[in-house]
Design a protein around this motif. Structure first.
Motif, PDB file in Angstrom:
ATOM      1  N   LYS A   1     -42.836  38.097  -7.856  1.00 20.32           N
ATOM      2  CA  LYS A   1     -44.011  37.735  -7.071  1.00 20.32           C
ATOM      3  C   LYS A   1     -44.035  36.245  -6.745  1.00 20.32           C
ATOM      4  CE  LYS A   1     -47.096  37.304 -11.072  1.00 20.32           C
ATOM      5  NZ  LYS A   1     -48.358  37.813 -11.684  1.00 20.32           N
ATOM      6  N   TRP A  12     -40.477  47.892  -3.909  1.00 21.40           N
ATOM      7  CA  TRP A  12     -40.639  46.527  -3.392  1.00 21.40           C
ATOM      8  C   TRP A  12     -41.167  46.462  -1.969  1.00 21.40           C
ATOM      9  CZ3 TRP A  12     -37.567  46.174   0.902  1.00 21.40           C
ATOM     10  CH2 TRP A  12     -36.501  47.086   0.991  1.00 21.40           C
ATOM     11  N   GLU A  66     -46.113  40.958   2.865  1.00 20.34           N
ATOM     12  CA  GLU A  66     -46.869  39.703   2.875  1.00 20.34           C
ATOM     13  C   GLU A  66     -46.115  38.574   3.572  1.00 20.34           C
ATOM     14  OE1 GLU A  66     -49.917  39.776   1.773  1.00 20.34           O
ATOM     15  OE2 GLU A  66     -49.686  41.851   1.089  1.00 20.34           O
ATOM     16  N   THR A 118     -44.282  43.917  -9.495  1.00 20.21           N
ATOM     17  CA  THR A 118     -45.082  44.107  -8.285  1.00 20.21           C
ATOM     18  C   THR A 118     -46.521  43.713  -8.534  1.00 20.21           C
ATOM     19  OG1 THR A 118     -45.686  46.367  -8.820  1.00 20.21           O
ATOM     20  CG2 THR A 118     -43.619  46.063  -7.658  1.00 20.21           C
ATOM     21  N   TYR A 119     -47.177  43.320  -7.465  1.00 19.11           N
ATOM     22  CA  TYR A 119     -48.578  42.952  -7.596  1.00 19.11           C
ATOM     23  C   TYR A 119     -49.478  43.776  -6.689  1.00 19.11           C
ATOM     24  CZ  TYR A 119     -47.473  40.048  -3.490  1.00 19.11           C
ATOM     25  OH  TYR A 119     -47.052  39.592  -2.280  1.00 19.11           O
ATOM     26  N   ASN A 120     -48.930  44.817  -6.055  1.00 19.15           N
ATOM     27  CA  ASN A 120     -49.754  45.740  -5.277  1.00 19.15           C
ATOM     28  C   ASN A 120     -50.041  46.951  -6.155  1.00 19.15           C
ATOM     29  OD1 ASN A 120     -50.876  47.562  -3.506  1.00 19.15           O
ATOM     30  ND2 ASN A 120     -49.639  46.871  -1.780  1.00 19.15           N
ATOM     31  N   ASP A 139     -44.780  44.912  -1.126  1.00 17.47           N
ATOM     32  CA  ASP A 139     -44.895  43.497  -1.485  1.00 17.47           C
ATOM     33  C   ASP A 139     -44.320  42.587  -0.412  1.00 17.47           C
ATOM     34  OD1 ASP A 139     -46.042  44.331  -3.802  1.00 17.47           O
ATOM     35  OD2 ASP A 139     -44.239  44.147  -5.013  1.00 17.47           O
TER      36      ASP A 139
END
Length: 623
Positions: A138, A212, A218, A183-185, A215
């Motif tokens: 991230k 992936w 973005e 991951t940050y979603n 992500d």
């Protein structure tokens, strides 16, 4: 998010007014540095000992007896400069993925190199990037997001290339060693783990191959393109996953048609995104759905994208047209065009679909044997069947357009006329709809579009409708009646005579009589009246009734059945003769011509009965 703390002293920077900052010490400030509209009252020694470029600027200022320096173009502005200044004073600063790029570029501007002082800021930031930031999934994405304002300096410092390679490498690793913490979603995960939201439950899930994809949405299109190309070069990701990534990016970055109306200022940006996505699509067939490709094509038309992008989409759509739906193909015509839909574009797609049959290579085997080598994408009969039905349904929809030229309708129908499909009901519905919406077309035009329909492949319901259809040419109605009779006879177990010569000649330019050829051809292409259609309907019902009676008596005995079949067949022939007599007498033409036509049909039937044994006159049902 990774972070790094530098310095040990407490923060002594003070804010006097909105545009003035100073260090609270016993020593008076001996230099003023203007960064944009902010003044920094600082001290020369801690700054000049670590910043080579400040030394040069200060020397240039001293020539004019000034202790003020103006640096309006420093990357990151006053915020980044303040971090660098605090580092020089030994004040604690915290670097993370959000501010490290701005600070690194500001340090480059100020010349905070290792040769000026060991352990200087540039060295420490480069170590932080290598050992922390670019090892975090991230953080690597955030770094690229924050780097765009500092181009092309970030390119010169190789920060962008290092970040892209770090992201591509991490996306290409084996999914068995991927942790969901990369991951940050979490939206999709939270939906799938409603019963157990613990971290262990999330991490214990099997990681999908496209973990992936969302992500990377973005990233700006320029960086996104470079990341995807780098992932492709590594060769560890399948083309299906690449296609899924591009699809996700398109959904997130491209507007819907409703939003596009209110975002005309961004049309050029959207056009760049769309064309970039098209160029990045893998060459392999099926990497994305046909529906998605058609949505891109529709948007490309609205955005007025390049012809090359549109042509590439048309080619790709044609290669997997069997996956499309009718709604997918209903592409609105552009403003100023008379028609409702862009039929010519669908025609191009259909041409690309048909061209796939030309991709077959011929290989010579042993002796004189020739083997055809089927290459990927060669049309199968199943694909032709699906596309044939698809175009039949599409023709029905566009036939509702009162401004649709007959040539456009006929060209599409002709393209799939060679595609074998068991039923022509869909094509009949389309033709009937076109005749209904275009009542003023000529007899020859009606004949032109009706010739694409095979009456033998109409269902019983379609035949019943056609026999009562006043919009059809008489030749089509009679053909439908005859083949419905043949089907009814075949279903009852009896045989049906070969097609009479007069019906075989329906599509010919002459009916066999030089005396009445012209008039008869016009009669065949003319429309049937209501009275004639009622007569035909009654004859059809009588034929079905007669065949039904024979069928019900089949249980008597084999000998009796064969006799009944023969009798039923004779009755059918007599009905056919009677039918044509009624048709020609109802046309209102000269009596001689009507008589000749009826007699010719009857004599033809009788000749065939005499010369052809019953066992050879059987017909197979094609329903």
């Amino acid at each position: 998010m990774k972070f790094m703390k530098l310095g040990t002293k407490s923060d002594s920077f003070q804010l006097d007014t909105h545009n003035v900052r100073y260090v609270a010490t016993e020593l008076a400030a001996d230099i003023v540095i203007h960064v944009g509209d902010v003044k920094f009252y600082l001290h020369k020694f801690p700054l000049l000992s670590k910043c080579a470029n400040l030394q040069k600027l200060e020397s240039a200022g001293n020539e004019g007896n000034r202790n003020e320096i103006y640096i309006d173009d420093i990357p990151g502005g006053p915020t980044a400069f303040e971090i660098c200044a605090k580092f020089c004073y030994g004040i604690t600063v915290t670097l993370n993925a959000c501010n490290v790029i701005a600070t690194r570029c500001a340090a480059e501007y100020l010349g905070m190199y290792e040769k000026i002082e060991k352990g200087n800021l540039i060295y420490k930031i480069d170590v932080f990037l290598s050992l922390s930031i670019f090892k975090s999934w991230k953080d690597s994405i955030i770094v690229l997001q924050t780097a765009k304002p500092f181009m092309p300096l970030c390119e010169e410092l190789k920060i962008i290339s290092r970040g892209i390679d770090a992201i591509a490498s991490r996306a290409s690793v084996d999914v068995t060693i991927v942790d969901w913490s990369y991951t940050y979603n979490r939206k999709k995960l939270s939906e799938e783990n409603r019963n157990d939201q613990t971290v262990n439950a999330v991490r214990s899930r099997v990681v999908p191959k496209d973990w992936w994809v969302e992500d990377l949405c973005e990233l700006d299109i320029d960086f996104y393109k470079r990341v995807i190309y780098c992932i492709k070069r590594k060769g560890a990701i399948s083309h299906e996953v690449i296609g899924e990534a591009l699809k996700a990016y398109a959904w997130k970055r491209l507007p819907s048609f409703a939003k596009l109306v209110n975002q005309q200022n961004d049309v050029s940006r959207y056009c760049v995104i769309l064309e970039t996505i098209v160029w990045m699509l893998p060459a392999e067939r099926g990497c994305v759905s046909c529906s998605f490709l058609l949505k891109l094509l529709k948007l490309a038309i609205v955005l007025d994208s390049s012809e090359a992008a549109k042509e590439d989409l048309v080619k790709r759509i044609g290669q997997q047209l069997e996956e499309a739906t009718v709604n997918d193909l209903l592409i609105q015509a552009q403003d100023g065009e008379a028609t409702m839909y862009n039929v010519s574009l669908v025609h191009k797609i259909l041409v690309e679909f048909s061209l796939q049959d030309q991709n077959a290579d011929v290989m010579r085997g042993k002796g004189d044997e020739i083997h055809e080598v089927r290459m990927p994408g060669i049309l199968s009969e199943a694909s032709k069947l699906i596309v044939g039905k698809l175009i039949d349904s599409y023709l029905f929809e566009i036939a509702k357009d009162p401004h649709l030229p007959l040539s456009s309708f006929a060209d599409l129908a002709g393209m799939v006329s060679g595609f074998d499909r068991p039923s022509h009901d869909g094509l009949y519905r389309a033709i009937d709809m076109y005749l209904k919406e275009h009542p003023d077309i000529s007899k020859s035009e009606r004949k032109r579009i009706c010739k694409f329909m095979d009456c033998k492949k109409l269902s019983a319901d379609a035949c019943m409708h056609a026999v009562q259809n006043e919009r059809l040419p008489m030749r089509v109605v009679v053909q439908v009646l005859f083949f419905e009779q043949a089907r009814a006879a075949a279903s009852s177990g009896s045989s049906t005579p070969d097609l009479p010569k007069v019906i075989k000649d329906l599509n010919c330019t002459s009916m066999g009589s030089s005396r009445s050829a012209t008039h008869t051809e016009e009669d065949w292409d003319g429309l049937a009246t209501g009275d004639q259609l009622r007569e035909l309907k009654g004859e059809l019902a009588a034929m079905k009734l007669a065949n039904g009676r024979i069928s019900r008596r089949e249980s008597l005995d084999n000998k009796s059945v064969s006799d009944k079949v023969a009798v039923g067949k004779m009755k059918s022939l007599l009905m056919t003769k009677k039918l044509f007599s009624k048709i020609w007498s109802g046309k209102g033409g000269p009596g001689e011509n009507s008589s000749d036509s009826s007699e010719s049909l009857g004599s033809a039937n009788q000749e065939e009965m005499k010369s052809t044994p019953l066992s050879r006159r059987g017909r197979h049902s094609v329903s």
